[in-house]
Design an enzyme around this catalytic site. Structure first.
Site, mmCIF file in Angstrom:
data_model
loop_
_atom_site.group_PDB
_atom_site.id
_atom_site.type_symbol
_atom_site.label_atom_id
_atom_site.label_comp_id
_atom_site.label_asym_id
_atom_site.label_seq_id
_atom_site.Cartn_x
_atom_site.Cartn_y
_atom_site.Cartn_z
ATOM 1 N N GLU A 160 43.337 49.691 38.743
ATOM 2 C CA GLU A 160 44.196 49.178 37.672
ATOM 3 C C GLU A 160 44.725 50.339 36.813
ATOM 4 O O GLU A 160 45.759 50.208 36.153
ATOM 5 C CB GLU A 160 43.394 48.172 36.843
ATOM 6 C CG GLU A 160 44.155 47.368 35.815
ATOM 7 C CD GLU A 160 45.155 46.355 36.364
ATOM 8 O OE1 GLU A 160 45.121 46.021 37.557
ATOM 9 O OE2 GLU A 160 45.996 45.902 35.560
ATOM 10 N N TYR A 168 43.012 46.340 29.696
ATOM 11 C CA TYR A 168 41.884 46.657 30.582
ATOM 12 C C TYR A 168 42.108 48.012 31.261
ATOM 13 O O TYR A 168 41.227 48.874 31.281
ATOM 14 C CB TYR A 168 41.724 45.551 31.637
ATOM 15 C CG TYR A 168 40.782 45.904 32.765
ATOM 16 C CD1 TYR A 168 39.413 45.755 32.628
ATOM 17 C CD2 TYR A 168 41.267 46.395 33.988
ATOM 18 C CE1 TYR A 168 38.545 46.089 33.663
ATOM 19 C CE2 TYR A 168 40.413 46.722 35.021
ATOM 20 C CZ TYR A 168 39.053 46.566 34.858
ATOM 21 O OH TYR A 168 38.205 46.908 35.880
ATOM 22 N N SER A 194 38.795 52.109 38.064
ATOM 23 C CA SER A 194 39.556 51.033 38.715
ATOM 24 C C SER A 194 40.955 51.461 39.122
ATOM 25 O O SER A 194 41.634 52.215 38.414
ATOM 26 C CB SER A 194 39.658 49.867 37.725
ATOM 27 O OG SER A 194 40.620 48.939 38.153
HETATM 28 P P1 NAP Z 1 31.989 41.306 36.826
HETATM 29 O O1 NAP Z 1 31.520 40.407 37.923
HETATM 30 O O2 NAP Z 1 32.943 40.792 35.814
HETATM 31 O O3 NAP Z 1 30.677 41.844 36.063
HETATM 32 C C1 NAP Z 1 30.751 42.483 34.825
HETATM 33 C C2 NAP Z 1 29.360 42.685 34.268
HETATM 34 O O4 NAP Z 1 29.449 43.339 32.993
HETATM 35 C C3 NAP Z 1 28.568 41.385 34.030
HETATM 36 O O5 NAP Z 1 27.229 41.589 34.384
HETATM 37 C C4 NAP Z 1 28.671 41.214 32.513
HETATM 38 O O6 NAP Z 1 27.607 40.486 31.954
HETATM 39 C C5 NAP Z 1 28.601 42.666 32.076
HETATM 40 N N1 NAP Z 1 29.049 42.897 30.706
HETATM 41 C C6 NAP Z 1 30.218 42.500 30.130
HETATM 42 N N2 NAP Z 1 30.275 42.915 28.858
HETATM 43 C C7 NAP Z 1 29.107 43.562 28.605
HETATM 44 C C8 NAP Z 1 28.577 44.191 27.456
HETATM 45 N N3 NAP Z 1 29.246 44.259 26.306
HETATM 46 N N4 NAP Z 1 27.352 44.748 27.549
HETATM 47 C C9 NAP Z 1 26.640 44.696 28.721
HETATM 48 N N5 NAP Z 1 27.100 44.112 29.838
HETATM 49 C C10 NAP Z 1 28.328 43.555 29.776
HETATM 50 O O7 NAP Z 1 32.639 42.626 37.431
HETATM 51 P P2 NAP Z 1 32.511 43.254 38.918
HETATM 52 O O8 NAP Z 1 33.595 42.692 39.760
HETATM 53 O O9 NAP Z 1 31.107 43.198 39.365
HETATM 54 O O10 NAP Z 1 32.925 44.765 38.635
HETATM 55 C C11 NAP Z 1 31.953 45.741 38.275
HETATM 56 C C12 NAP Z 1 32.622 46.886 37.548
HETATM 57 O O11 NAP Z 1 33.598 47.470 38.384
HETATM 58 C C13 NAP Z 1 33.363 46.477 36.264
HETATM 59 O O12 NAP Z 1 33.258 47.553 35.361
HETATM 60 C C14 NAP Z 1 34.795 46.326 36.728
HETATM 61 O O13 NAP Z 1 35.674 46.516 35.638
HETATM 62 C C15 NAP Z 1 34.879 47.430 37.755
HETATM 63 N N6 NAP Z 1 35.831 47.240 38.844
HETATM 64 C C16 NAP Z 1 35.808 46.084 39.574
HETATM 65 C C17 NAP Z 1 36.686 45.942 40.639
HETATM 66 C C18 NAP Z 1 36.680 44.694 41.493
HETATM 67 O O14 NAP Z 1 37.653 44.493 42.230
HETATM 68 N N7 NAP Z 1 35.635 43.886 41.454
HETATM 69 C C19 NAP Z 1 37.552 46.996 40.961
HETATM 70 C C20 NAP Z 1 37.512 48.160 40.218
HETATM 71 C C21 NAP Z 1 36.638 48.285 39.169
HETATM 72 P P3 NAP Z 1 27.694 38.874 31.775
HETATM 73 O O15 NAP Z 1 27.494 38.328 33.128
HETATM 74 O O16 NAP Z 1 26.590 38.574 30.833
HETATM 75 O O17 NAP Z 1 29.043 38.597 31.184
HETATM 76 O O1 F7E Z 2 44.656 39.364 40.235
HETATM 77 C C1 F7E Z 2 47.912 37.714 40.746
HETATM 78 C C2 F7E Z 2 47.725 38.560 39.502
HETATM 79 O O2 F7E Z 2 42.838 38.729 38.675
HETATM 80 C C3 F7E Z 2 45.245 39.877 41.416
HETATM 81 C C4 F7E Z 2 39.613 43.086 38.707
HETATM 82 O O3 F7E Z 2 38.442 43.115 39.485
HETATM 83 O O4 F7E Z 2 40.883 44.248 40.389
HETATM 84 C C5 F7E Z 2 40.832 43.051 39.623
HETATM 85 O O5 F7E Z 2 42.002 42.922 38.825
HETATM 86 C C6 F7E Z 2 46.731 39.585 41.438
HETATM 87 C C7 F7E Z 2 47.474 39.919 40.140
HETATM 88 O O6 F7E Z 2 42.695 40.882 40.032
HETATM 89 C C8 F7E Z 2 46.965 34.340 39.834
HETATM 90 O O7 F7E Z 2 48.879 38.497 38.670
HETATM 91 C C9 F7E Z 2 48.644 35.311 40.804
HETATM 92 O O8 F7E Z 2 48.690 40.536 40.451
HETATM 93 O O9 F7E Z 2 42.377 38.751 41.167
HETATM 94 P P1 F7E Z 2 43.073 39.338 40.010
HETATM 95 P P2 F7E Z 2 43.313 42.169 39.314
HETATM 96 O O10 F7E Z 2 44.094 41.826 38.125
HETATM 97 O O11 F7E Z 2 43.988 42.981 40.384
HETATM 98 C C10 F7E Z 2 40.971 45.458 39.622
HETATM 99 C C11 F7E Z 2 40.976 46.602 40.589
HETATM 100 C C12 F7E Z 2 39.930 45.544 38.566
HETATM 101 O O12 F7E Z 2 39.464 46.617 38.216
HETATM 102 C C13 F7E Z 2 39.653 44.304 37.797
HETATM 103 O O13 F7E Z 2 38.395 44.379 37.126
HETATM 104 O O14 F7E Z 2 46.887 38.170 41.629
HETATM 105 N N1 F7E Z 2 47.742 36.279 40.501
HETATM 106 N N2 F7E Z 2 48.181 34.118 40.405
HETATM 107 C C14 F7E Z 2 46.688 35.710 39.902
HETATM 108 N N3 F7E Z 2 45.562 36.246 39.426
HETATM 109 C C15 F7E Z 2 44.657 35.397 38.872
HETATM 110 N N4 F7E Z 2 43.495 35.907 38.411
HETATM 111 N N5 F7E Z 2 44.891 34.048 38.767
HETATM 112 C C16 F7E Z 2 46.031 33.468 39.241
HETATM 113 O O15 F7E Z 2 46.213 32.252 39.127
#
Ligand code: NAP
Ligand code: F7E
Length: 323
Positions: free
Chosen positions: A127, A149, A125
Site C-alpha cells: 500500500e 493507512y 505494505s
Molecule cells: P489483521 O488480521 O488486521 O491483524 C491485525 C492485528 O493487530 C490484530 O491482532 C489486532 O488485534 C492487532 N492490533 C490492532 N491494533 C492494535 C493495537 N493498538 N495494539 C496491539 N495490537 C493491535 O492484519 P493481518 O492481515 O494479519 O496483517 C498483519 C500485518 O501486516 C498488519 O500490520 C498489516 O497492516 C500488515 N500487512 C498485511 C497485508 C495483508 O495483505 N494481509 C499486506 C501487507 C501488510 P485485535 O484482533 O484485537 O484487533
Molecule cells: O481491497 C477493492 C478495493 O480491502 C482490495 C490490507 O491487507 O492489502 C490490504 O489492503 C481492493 C481495493 O485490500 C470492495 O477498493 C472493491 O482496490 O481487500 P482490500 P487492500 O485495500 O488492498 C494491503 C497490502 C495491506 O497492507 C492492507 O493491510 O478491492 N474493493 N470492492 C473492495 N474492497 C473491500 N474491502 N470491500 C469491497 O466491497
C-alpha cells in the site's frame, strides 16, 4: 529455547506465524490488546490457542511494550499489529497513525532500550506504493501512498530503516503484497467474496455489494508469506524485501473464480455500490519478488485459484454449520 514475541498475534498473519514458529521449536509470546469480546478465534482455528503465551499490551502504550519484552525475553520480535483495513483508515486516520505508524516507533524504542540485540521484523505494505511510480514494484520503486493507512505504514518503514542505520539494530522491513486465507478478516475483499459465495450457494444471501471491481491486486496465500518473515530474521544481515507472487488480477476476475467454483455466474449476484468506493484508490499493484527469491530462497507456492478454492471451501463449511 528461542523465544519470539508477535504483536498482532490475534490477526491473520500473527496466527499463521505463531504456528510455524511453534513448529520450529520457539516459545511463542503474543501481545494482545484488551478488547470487550474474545479475539482468539484464529488461534483456535489453527489449534494453537493453548500453546502461545498471551501478554496484555497495546502498540500505543510504549510502557506495555517494554514490559512485554522484559517478560518474553525474545530473540525475535515480529511487529504485525496494526489497524490494517485501508477503508477504515479515512474514518479513523488518527487512530490508524497511532497504532500503524507510531506503534512501530514504540516497538523500536522498547527494543533499543530493553535489549538492542533483538532481531526485529516490521510488517510493511505494498500500500506504500499506492499510485504506483513503476509498473512492477520492487525494493527500489519510489513510494506514493494513497491512504492514511499507507502513509502510516511508510512512517513505520522509514523508522525501521532509520533505526537500523542509526543504532545498528537488526531491523527488517517486509514489503508484503496482499495475502489472504480462510482466516482473513471479513471486511477485506477476497474474504467478503468467498463468504458471500458460500452464503449465496446455501441460500442465506441474495446479492453481493462491492465497490471498484476493476482494481488489480497481487494476491498470495498468508501461509506462504509468514515463511518469508521468518527467513528475513535468519539472514546474516538485516534488509528490506518485497514479498509478492508477481501476478496481478482484477477484483472482477477474483469474483469470477470464486463464483465459478460453486457453479454460479458472478454477474448474476454482484451489485456495484458506490458506498464501497474509496476517497483515493490504489488501482493496481504488481510486485517483483526476485530479491526474496534470490537471497531468501523464498517463492509463493499457492496459486490464486488454489487460494480462492481453499477460502470458498472453508466458508462453505463455516456457513453450513451456522445456526
Ligand atoms: P489483521 O488480521 O488486521 O491483524 C491485525 C492485528 O493487530 C490484530 O491482532 C489486532 O488485534 C492487532 N492490533 C490492532 N491494533 C492494535 C493495537 N493498538 N495494539 C496491539 N495490537 C493491535 O492484519 P493481518 O492481515 O494479519 O496483517 C498483519 C500485518 O501486516 C498488519 O500490520 C498489516 O497492516 C500488515 N500487512 C498485511 C497485508 C495483508 O495483505 N494481509 C499486506 C501487507 C501488510 P485485535 O484482533 O484485537 O484487533
Ligand atoms: O481491497 C477493492 C478495493 O480491502 C482490495 C490490507 O491487507 O492489502 C490490504 O489492503 C481492493 C481495493 O485490500 C470492495 O477498493 C472493491 O482496490 O481487500 P482490500 P487492500 O485495500 O488492498 C494491503 C497490502 C495491506 O497492507 C492492507 O493491510 O478491492 N474493493 N470492492 C473492495 N474492497 C473491500 N474491502 N470491500 C469491497 O466491497
Amino acid at each position: 529455547m528461542k523465544s519470539a514475541l508477535i504483536t498482532g498475534i490475534t490477526g491473520q498473519d500473527g496466527a499463521y506465524l505463531a504456528k510455524i514458529l511453534l513448529e520450529r521449536g520457539y516459545q511463542v509470546y503474543g501481545l494482545m490488546a484488551r478488547r470487550a469480546t474474545p479475539t482468539t478465534w484464529r488461534l483456535q482455528y489453527l489449534g494453537i490457542d493453548n500453546e502461545v503465551e498471551l501478554i496484555n499490551g497495546d502498540l500505543t502504550d510504549v510502557a506495555s511494550l517494554m514490559r512485554a519484552i522484559q517478560l518474553a525475553k525474545p530473540a525475535e520480535v515480529y511487529n504485525l499489529g496494526a489497524q490494517s483495513f485501508v477503508g477504515a483508515s479515512w474514518q479513523q486516520a488518527i487512530a490508524t497513525a497511532q497504532s500503524t505508524g507510531m506503534g512501530v516507533l514504540h516497538v523500536l524504542e522498547a527494543i533499543r532500550q530493553v535489549n538492542p540485540d533483538i532481531r526485529f521484523y516490521q510488517a510493511s505494505s505494498s500500500e506504500m506504493f499506492g499510485k504506483v511510480c513503476e509498473p512492477i514494484q520492487s525494493e527500489t520503486t519510489p513510494f506514493y501512498p494513497r491512504s492514511p493507512y499507507g502513509v502510516a505504514k511508510l512512517f513505520g518503514h522509514w523508522m525501521t530503516v532509520n533505526y537500523r542505520e542509526s543504532f545498528d539494530l537488526f531491523a527488517c522491513s517486509g514489503i508484503l503484497f496482499n495475502h489472504e486465507s480462510p482466516i482473513r478478516g471479513i471486511e477485506f475483499v477476497t474474504r467478503k467474496v468467498t463468504d458471500a459465495v458460500a452464503r449465496i450457494k446455501l441460500g442465506k444471501q441474495k446479492e453481493l455489494r462491492l465497490g471498484n471491481i476493476d482494481a488489480k491486486r497481487d494476491w498470495g496465500y498468508a501461509g506462504d508469506y509468514v515463511e518469508a518473515m521468518w527467513l528475513m530474521l535468519q539472514q546474516g544481515k538485516p534488509d528490506d524485501y518485497v514479498v509478492a507472487t508477481g501476478r496481478t488480477t482484477t477484483v472482477r476476475d477474483m469474483c469470477r473464480i470464486a463464483f465459478d467454483y460453486v457453479g454460479l455466474n458472478y454477474e448474476d449476484y454482484v451489485v456495484i455500490d458506490p458506498a464501497f468506493y474509496r476517497p483515493a484508490e490504489v488501482e493496481i499493484l504488481l510486485g517483483n519478488p526476485a530479491k526474496a527469491q534470490n537471497i531468501l530462497g523464498w517463492q509463493a507456492k499457492t496459486t490464486l485459484d488454489a487460494l480462492i478454492t481453499m477460502m470458498v471451501e472453508a466458508d462453505l463449511a463455516r456457513v453450513s454449520t451456522e445456526n
